[in-house]
Scaffold this motif. Sequence first.
Motif, mmCIF file in Angstrom:
data_model
loop_
_atom_site.group_PDB
_atom_site.id
_atom_site.type_symbol
_atom_site.label_atom_id
_atom_site.label_comp_id
_atom_site.label_asym_id
_atom_site.label_seq_id
_atom_site.Cartn_x
_atom_site.Cartn_y
_atom_site.Cartn_z
ATOM 1 N N VAL A 66 1.247 -1.315 -0.267
ATOM 2 C CA VAL A 66 -0.303 0.187 -0.201
ATOM 3 C C VAL A 66 0.988 1.471 0.130
ATOM 4 C CG1 VAL A 66 -1.853 1.059 1.010
ATOM 5 C CG2 VAL A 66 -1.540 -1.411 1.060
ATOM 6 N N ASP A 67 0.904 1.967 -1.164
ATOM 7 C CA ASP A 67 1.792 3.585 -1.082
ATOM 8 C C ASP A 67 0.643 4.345 -0.199
ATOM 9 O OD1 ASP A 67 3.512 5.210 -2.240
ATOM 10 O OD2 ASP A 67 2.538 5.657 -3.649
ATOM 11 N N THR A 68 1.358 4.933 0.464
ATOM 12 C CA THR A 68 0.684 6.388 1.211
ATOM 13 C C THR A 68 1.088 7.855 0.670
ATOM 14 O OG1 THR A 68 1.702 6.176 2.848
ATOM 15 C CG2 THR A 68 0.021 4.477 2.959
ATOM 16 N N PRO A 69 0.437 8.426 0.869
ATOM 17 C CA PRO A 69 0.616 10.002 0.764
ATOM 18 C C PRO A 69 1.136 10.110 1.866
ATOM 19 C CG PRO A 69 -2.284 9.835 0.985
ATOM 20 C CD PRO A 69 -1.370 8.574 1.074
ATOM 21 N N GLY A 70 2.306 11.358 1.915
ATOM 22 C CA GLY A 70 2.773 11.738 3.260
ATOM 23 C C GLY A 70 3.039 12.887 3.775
ATOM 24 N N TYR A 71 2.247 14.287 2.744
ATOM 25 C CA TYR A 71 2.206 15.074 3.472
ATOM 26 C C TYR A 71 0.688 15.590 4.023
ATOM 27 C CZ TYR A 71 4.514 16.796 -0.580
ATOM 28 O OH TYR A 71 6.483 17.275 -1.032
ATOM 29 N N PRO A 72 0.593 15.544 5.157
ATOM 30 C CA PRO A 72 -0.186 15.774 6.371
ATOM 31 C C PRO A 72 -1.248 15.821 6.219
ATOM 32 C CG PRO A 72 1.790 17.086 7.084
ATOM 33 C CD PRO A 72 1.756 16.863 5.710
ATOM 34 N N ASP A 73 -1.870 16.957 5.350
ATOM 35 C CA ASP A 73 -3.545 17.311 4.722
ATOM 36 C C ASP A 73 -3.904 16.187 4.440
ATOM 37 O OD1 ASP A 73 -2.750 20.167 5.560
ATOM 38 O OD2 ASP A 73 -3.989 20.344 3.955
ATOM 39 N N PHE A 74 -2.921 14.822 4.045
ATOM 40 C CA PHE A 74 -3.643 12.996 3.741
ATOM 41 C C PHE A 74 -3.202 12.184 4.472
ATOM 42 C CE2 PHE A 74 -2.494 16.879 0.055
ATOM 43 C CZ PHE A 74 -3.540 17.006 -0.139
ATOM 44 N N SER A 75 -2.838 12.822 5.086
ATOM 45 C CA SER A 75 -2.665 11.732 6.933
ATOM 46 C C SER A 75 -3.679 11.228 7.009
ATOM 47 C CB SER A 75 -1.515 12.194 8.066
ATOM 48 O OG SER A 75 -2.860 13.381 8.517
ATOM 49 N N GLY A 76 -5.447 11.309 6.355
ATOM 50 C CA GLY A 76 -5.760 10.409 6.804
ATOM 51 C C GLY A 76 -5.752 9.333 6.007
ATOM 52 N N GLN A 77 -5.528 9.251 4.784
ATOM 53 C CA GLN A 77 -5.638 8.101 3.848
ATOM 54 C C GLN A 77 -4.021 6.589 4.452
ATOM 55 O OE1 GLN A 77 -7.225 7.186 0.754
ATOM 56 N NE2 GLN A 77 -8.466 8.458 1.446
ATOM 57 N N ALA A 78 -2.902 7.167 4.825
ATOM 58 C CA ALA A 78 -1.971 6.717 4.978
ATOM 59 C C ALA A 78 -2.295 6.081 6.588
ATOM 60 C CB ALA A 78 -1.023 7.792 5.755
ATOM 61 N N LEU A 79 -2.986 6.974 7.720
ATOM 62 C CA LEU A 79 -3.397 6.059 8.802
ATOM 63 C C LEU A 79 -4.503 4.839 8.910
ATOM 64 C CD1 LEU A 79 -3.840 9.587 10.906
ATOM 65 C CD2 LEU A 79 -2.390 7.204 11.149
ATOM 66 N N ALA A 80 -5.216 4.721 8.019
ATOM 67 C CA ALA A 80 -6.126 4.456 7.479
ATOM 68 C C ALA A 80 -5.803 2.842 6.928
ATOM 69 C CB ALA A 80 -7.462 4.269 6.511
ATOM 70 N N ALA A 81 -4.690 3.279 6.355
ATOM 71 C CA ALA A 81 -3.474 2.002 5.704
ATOM 72 C C ALA A 81 -3.035 0.907 6.373
ATOM 73 C CB ALA A 81 -2.620 2.727 4.556
ATOM 74 N N LEU A 82 -3.191 1.582 8.001
ATOM 75 C CA LEU A 82 -2.159 1.113 8.997
ATOM 76 C C LEU A 82 -3.068 -0.334 8.849
ATOM 77 C CD1 LEU A 82 -0.660 3.283 10.831
ATOM 78 C CD2 LEU A 82 0.621 1.799 8.883
ATOM 79 N N ALA A 83 -4.399 -0.260 9.307
ATOM 80 C CA ALA A 83 -5.443 -1.249 9.579
ATOM 81 C C ALA A 83 -5.540 -2.770 8.209
ATOM 82 C CB ALA A 83 -6.531 -0.820 9.395
ATOM 83 N N GLY A 84 -4.851 -2.585 7.111
ATOM 84 C CA GLY A 84 -4.262 -3.303 6.208
ATOM 85 C C GLY A 84 -3.023 -4.288 6.001
ATOM 86 N N VAL A 85 -2.251 -4.094 6.621
ATOM 87 C CA VAL A 85 -0.960 -4.497 6.932
ATOM 88 C C VAL A 85 -0.325 -4.940 7.987
ATOM 89 C CG1 VAL A 85 -0.464 -3.111 5.128
ATOM 90 C CG2 VAL A 85 -0.011 -2.363 7.116
ATOM 91 N N ASP A 86 0.385 -6.502 8.001
ATOM 92 C CA ASP A 86 1.204 -6.338 9.733
ATOM 93 C C ASP A 86 2.641 -5.610 9.569
ATOM 94 O OD1 ASP A 86 -0.678 -8.734 9.737
ATOM 95 O OD2 ASP A 86 0.416 -9.202 8.058
ATOM 96 N N THR A 87 2.815 -4.975 8.280
ATOM 97 C CA THR A 87 4.624 -4.674 8.612
ATOM 98 C C THR A 87 4.415 -2.612 8.176
ATOM 99 O OG1 THR A 87 5.669 -6.490 8.459
ATOM 100 C CG2 THR A 87 7.002 -4.242 7.693
ATOM 101 N N ALA A 88 5.141 -1.836 8.812
ATOM 102 C CA ALA A 88 4.637 -0.573 7.931
ATOM 103 C C ALA A 88 6.251 -0.099 7.467
ATOM 104 C CB ALA A 88 4.007 0.506 9.385
ATOM 105 N N VAL A 89 6.760 0.350 6.653
ATOM 106 C CA VAL A 89 7.543 0.569 5.964
ATOM 107 C C VAL A 89 8.133 2.272 5.961
ATOM 108 C CG1 VAL A 89 9.791 0.578 4.346
ATOM 109 C CG2 VAL A 89 8.210 -1.846 4.168
ATOM 110 N N VAL A 90 8.874 2.631 7.280
ATOM 111 C CA VAL A 90 8.873 4.068 6.844
ATOM 112 C C VAL A 90 9.781 4.483 5.991
ATOM 113 C CG1 VAL A 90 9.350 6.160 8.383
ATOM 114 C CG2 VAL A 90 8.043 3.972 9.878
ATOM 115 N N VAL A 91 9.637 5.674 5.144
ATOM 116 C CA VAL A 91 10.289 5.642 4.327
ATOM 117 C C VAL A 91 11.154 7.298 4.555
ATOM 118 C CG1 VAL A 91 11.120 6.222 1.616
ATOM 119 C CG2 VAL A 91 9.385 4.778 2.136
#
Length: 468
Positions: free
Chosen positions: A79-104
Amino acid sequence: MPRYATEAIRAVALVGHGGSGKTTLAEVLLFRAGAIAAKGSVEKGNTVCDFDAQEKTAGHSLNSALVNFAWEDVHIHLVDTPGYPDFSGQALAALAGVDTAVVVINAQTGIELATERMMRAAGARRLARMIVINKIDADNVDLPGLVADIRERFGAECKFLDLPVHDRHEVVEVLEHDAGDADVGSVAHAHRELVDQLVEEDESLLARFLEDGQDPTAGELHGPFEKALRSGHLVPILFASAKTGAGIPELLHVLAALAPNPTEGNAPPFYKGEPDNPGDAFDAEADAGKHVLAHVFKVVADPYMGKVGIFRVHQGTVRRDSQLFVGDGRKPFKVGHLYQLQGKDYVEVDELLPGDLGAVAKVEEVEFDCVLHDSHDEDHIHLKRLEFPQPMQGLAVETRKKGDEQRLFEILRKLEMEDPCFTTERHPTTHETVIRGLGEMHLRYKLEKMASQYKLELDSRSEEHTSE
């Protein structure tokens, strides 16, 4: 597509601040794995993940995007996620779908706002976390200084899993290599630190190590590695350049061989009850033979597919023609078509196993954060809610064209269901329609989307938000 057992499935989110190169990294992983014939670029607007017209114009991600590929006989959902704070809802929601978070992390700009936010959020969700320092090929980078900053901010558990070598053109992994030159630190020292950390996770290995002084084999360290990831005792640091390809084969190997599969990751936080009165927590089992439990972590209003619910299967097997309930709904829906997403493309599949990410379309009852299941025994089951920032920035909007008011409400409803950090309300005194988001850029893109995709022209003015 070959059928993969749950043990051969990985679910990974690329998270981090805008400009760290997550979308380009996803593109090169897809290319290296043979999932795409040619690499696109953000600059040319032809990447798999940034397929939306607004994203192509903006030059950065506005929404999360799902892709998948195979490597070393493992099926990896990314899951590729947006990084700018205004779009953080999409990134935070993605955490519910995965086992691993790769912080770039961008090697040039270092730790930024979203870096810290996503590290904290992934830790709170008890996900395995890895750090990828990207853009190591860039000029004027201070990699030793950045690593020191990472360890100061996120702890000594951040250990090297590989190191850049040959003037940052390649990397060398340090689990199986214990000597050699590196551009940052020492291979021998990094190897010693990593092995020492891992043997502490296994009493029998530690006792043997203390007795004979011999390092365990890489195979013997696999279990301790998984345990250290689960407990947060280890946050591996890897180096890469999505531009030159340095570190990409090594990252693919780590995702396939060392990232937890659904049976190894921490169990998702399910509970039976209601959000305002949660009951006892329980663990879903990543067992394909059990009753189905799946969680919708993303909803899309697709102009061609209709309402699309994107979910993670946590338990059981979802098959085409399955009968599934949505939350506490009394009437099931039939899964007429079952999909996996590859960017904008919907690829039909016959079944999805625990750990798989998939989608159903044209099911109006599906909502963000709902649970899909196949038995009334699973009524009133929820996944622990993610915490999202409150949308505080407000704009009062009205249609330019008389008679468009009903269309406005229908469109706003679609935008709300897609974005957990976008809300609408009726102002109590002025009776104006007010849209709320996380910032000026967030709201501007919503207005542009309504104008370009839905052909709805609006007038807007700032609305001072006051908390009650």
